[in-house]
Design an enzyme around this catalytic site. Structure first.
Site, PDB file in Angstrom:
ATOM      1  N   GLU A 165       1.636 -38.310 -20.670  1.00 20.85           N
ATOM      2  CA  GLU A 165       1.931 -38.521 -22.087  1.00 20.85           C
ATOM      3  C   GLU A 165       3.139 -39.440 -22.152  1.00 20.85           C
ATOM      4  O   GLU A 165       4.253 -39.061 -21.765  1.00 20.85           O
ATOM      5  CB  GLU A 165       2.236 -37.194 -22.778  1.00 20.85           C
ATOM      6  CG  GLU A 165       2.513 -37.348 -24.259  1.00 20.85           C
ATOM      7  CD  GLU A 165       2.951 -36.057 -24.929  1.00 20.85           C
ATOM      8  OE1 GLU A 165       3.653 -36.149 -25.955  1.00 20.85           O
ATOM      9  OE2 GLU A 165       2.594 -34.978 -24.417  1.00 20.85           O
ATOM     10  N   ASP A 190       5.238 -26.820 -23.675  1.00 22.94           N
ATOM     11  CA  ASP A 190       5.084 -27.943 -22.745  1.00 22.94           C
ATOM     12  C   ASP A 190       3.888 -27.763 -21.811  1.00 22.94           C
ATOM     13  O   ASP A 190       3.176 -28.724 -21.512  1.00 22.94           O
ATOM     14  CB  ASP A 190       6.371 -28.128 -21.935  1.00 22.94           C
ATOM     15  CG  ASP A 190       7.598 -28.173 -22.825  1.00 22.94           C
ATOM     16  OD1 ASP A 190       7.767 -29.177 -23.532  1.00 22.94           O
ATOM     17  OD2 ASP A 190       8.374 -27.194 -22.829  1.00 22.94           O
ATOM     18  N   GLU A 198       9.480   0.666 -33.076  1.00 21.04           N
ATOM     19  CA  GLU A 198       8.873  -0.481 -33.756  1.00 21.04           C
ATOM     20  C   GLU A 198       9.468  -1.794 -33.248  1.00 21.04           C
ATOM     21  O   GLU A 198       9.827  -2.697 -34.010  1.00 21.04           O
ATOM     22  CB  GLU A 198       9.044  -0.359 -35.277  1.00 21.04           C
ATOM     23  CG  GLU A 198       8.230   0.763 -35.899  1.00 21.04           C
ATOM     24  CD  GLU A 198       6.716   0.527 -35.800  1.00 21.04           C
ATOM     25  OE1 GLU A 198       6.288  -0.537 -35.294  1.00 21.04           O
ATOM     26  OE2 GLU A 198       5.954   1.420 -36.215  1.00 21.04           O
ATOM     27  N   ASP A 201       3.562 -33.779 -19.021  1.00 22.18           N
ATOM     28  CA  ASP A 201       4.397 -33.783 -20.219  1.00 22.18           C
ATOM     29  C   ASP A 201       5.845 -33.913 -19.767  1.00 22.18           C
ATOM     30  O   ASP A 201       6.293 -33.174 -18.877  1.00 22.18           O
ATOM     31  CB  ASP A 201       4.202 -32.488 -21.020  1.00 22.18           C
ATOM     32  CG  ASP A 201       4.910 -32.533 -22.363  1.00 22.18           C
ATOM     33  OD1 ASP A 201       4.535 -33.382 -23.189  1.00 22.18           O
ATOM     34  OD2 ASP A 201       5.826 -31.725 -22.582  1.00 22.18           O
TER      35      ASP A 201
END
Length: 359
Positions: free
Chosen positions: A204, A291, A11, A147
């Site tokens: 940006e 990003d 799991e 960015d």
């Protein structure tokens, strides 16, 4: 000096800090030449370590071999059992618990089935953390979104180049580095983006991005930096605010789910898997980055603007919503039309006081 002959992780999709655990344990496993690793789990959304390992095995990009056990492989489970189980839970729960579906938790920006369909490819050329997937084509228009980070080993400075002369739009080059100083990023952009027919560069300009945009525009004199105006320094590039991010996220979802944008970069796709809802917005899940995704968000916002219309002579509405728009317009046609027909002809006045004439 400890080595392990067999490591079994059960799991694993539900283990907290699974990536850290796996990273620290793997050297112990590989120290033995005959060591084996077995990892089993039901699905628990996309983006976690189990999903990454399983997908790398499916795509034959690692030494792992994938093995799938379906619910109907278990004796005593048939269609009647499936119907009863769904009635007691839900179809989504059944698909995740029994259907081997990597359906997300429902909070990823992009539909999980779309995410699972994204496929990365190896770059045609790679150097300086630059990935070139498709080389520049003469006559094509390109857009580069940027960015910027501080370059201190935490968030990444990134840029992506998109070919907007093809449908779907195509990601053709990327850059991702978390150690490069923002002062050097403008030179990197100019060096690798200029060959793409002097692609329009959209930075940006929040925080360090403002310096990068200004340096690229004024100092390096890159010929095609996105400028919204000339009255303030903030007009060079784009200031990411709530409205722009909201429009960008919404449009990115449409672009990808309507197959209007082709993403092929591994880091971009990986970040999309963990780009999830937080309050009224979207951002990277804890411990992950977004990003590269923000490159896509900024690009998606741009294609909704008049600047994009002038760049490509095509409107994104025509690309995304042409059929839906036609249906809306058809539905809005009135039962009657305004005209100059004399009032004594068959007509009626609605509750708003407008007179309608029968055609």
């Amino acid at each position: 000096g400890l080595s392990i002959n067999l490591l079994y992780l059960d799991e694993f999709a539900f283990v907290e800090n699974a990536e850290e655990f796996y990273t620290s344990t793997y050297p112990v496993v590989t120290s033995g030449k005959e060591s084996k690793v077995i990892i089993t789990s039901t699905a628990n959304g996309v983006g976690n370590m189990f999903y990454k390992i399983y997908e790398s095995a499916v795509q034959e990009q690692s030494e792992y071999k994938n093995f799938l056990i379906n619910w109907f492989d278990v004796p005593g489970r048939d269609e009647e059992w499936k119907k009863q189980t769904i009635a007691n839970t839900s179809e989504t729960q059944f698909e995740q618990e029994y259907g081997n579906s990597f359906l997300g938790t429902g909070n990823t920006l992009i539909n999980s089935n779309v995410l699972l369909g994204l496929r990365s490819i190896d770059p045609d050329w790679n150097r300086d953390n630059i990935n070139i997937y498709t080389r520049p084509i003469e006559g094509h228009a390109y857009v580069c979104t940027v960015d910027v980070s501080k370059g201190r080993g935490m968030d990444y400075s990134t840029f992506s180049v998109f070919d907007v002369s093809v449908q779907p739009f195509k990601q053709v080059a990327t850059f991702r580095d978390n150690m490069l100083s923002p002062m050097l990023l403008p030179d990197m952009i100019s060096k690798y983006v200029k060959p793409y027919n002097e692609a329009l560069v959209i930075v940006e300009n929040n925080a360090e991005g403002g310096m990068v945009a200004t340096q690229l525009h004024y100092d390096i004199e890159y010929p095609n930096v996105f400028v919204q105006g000339m009255t303030k320094q903030e007009d060079i590039g784009v200031t990411m605010n709530r409205k722009i991010k909201r429009v960008g996220c919404s449009t990115l979802k449409e672009l990808l789910e309507e197959n209007r944008l082709e993403l092929i970069d591994r880091a971009t796709i990986t970040e999309l898997l963990t780009f999830v809802n937080k309050g009224n917005s979207y951002e990277a899940a804890k411990g992950y980055h977004d990003d590269m995704v923000m490159n896509c968000v900024l690009f998606a916002w741009f294609v909704t603007t008049e600047f994009f219309y002038h760049l490509t002579d095509s409107q994104v509405k025509d690309l995304l919503y042409s059929e839906q728009q036609k249906m809306i317009e058809d539905d809005m046609l009135p039962a009657g039309v305004f005209g100059t027909t004399p009032a004594e002809e068959v007509s009626f006045v609605d509750k708003e006081g407008d007179r309608w004439f029968q055609t």
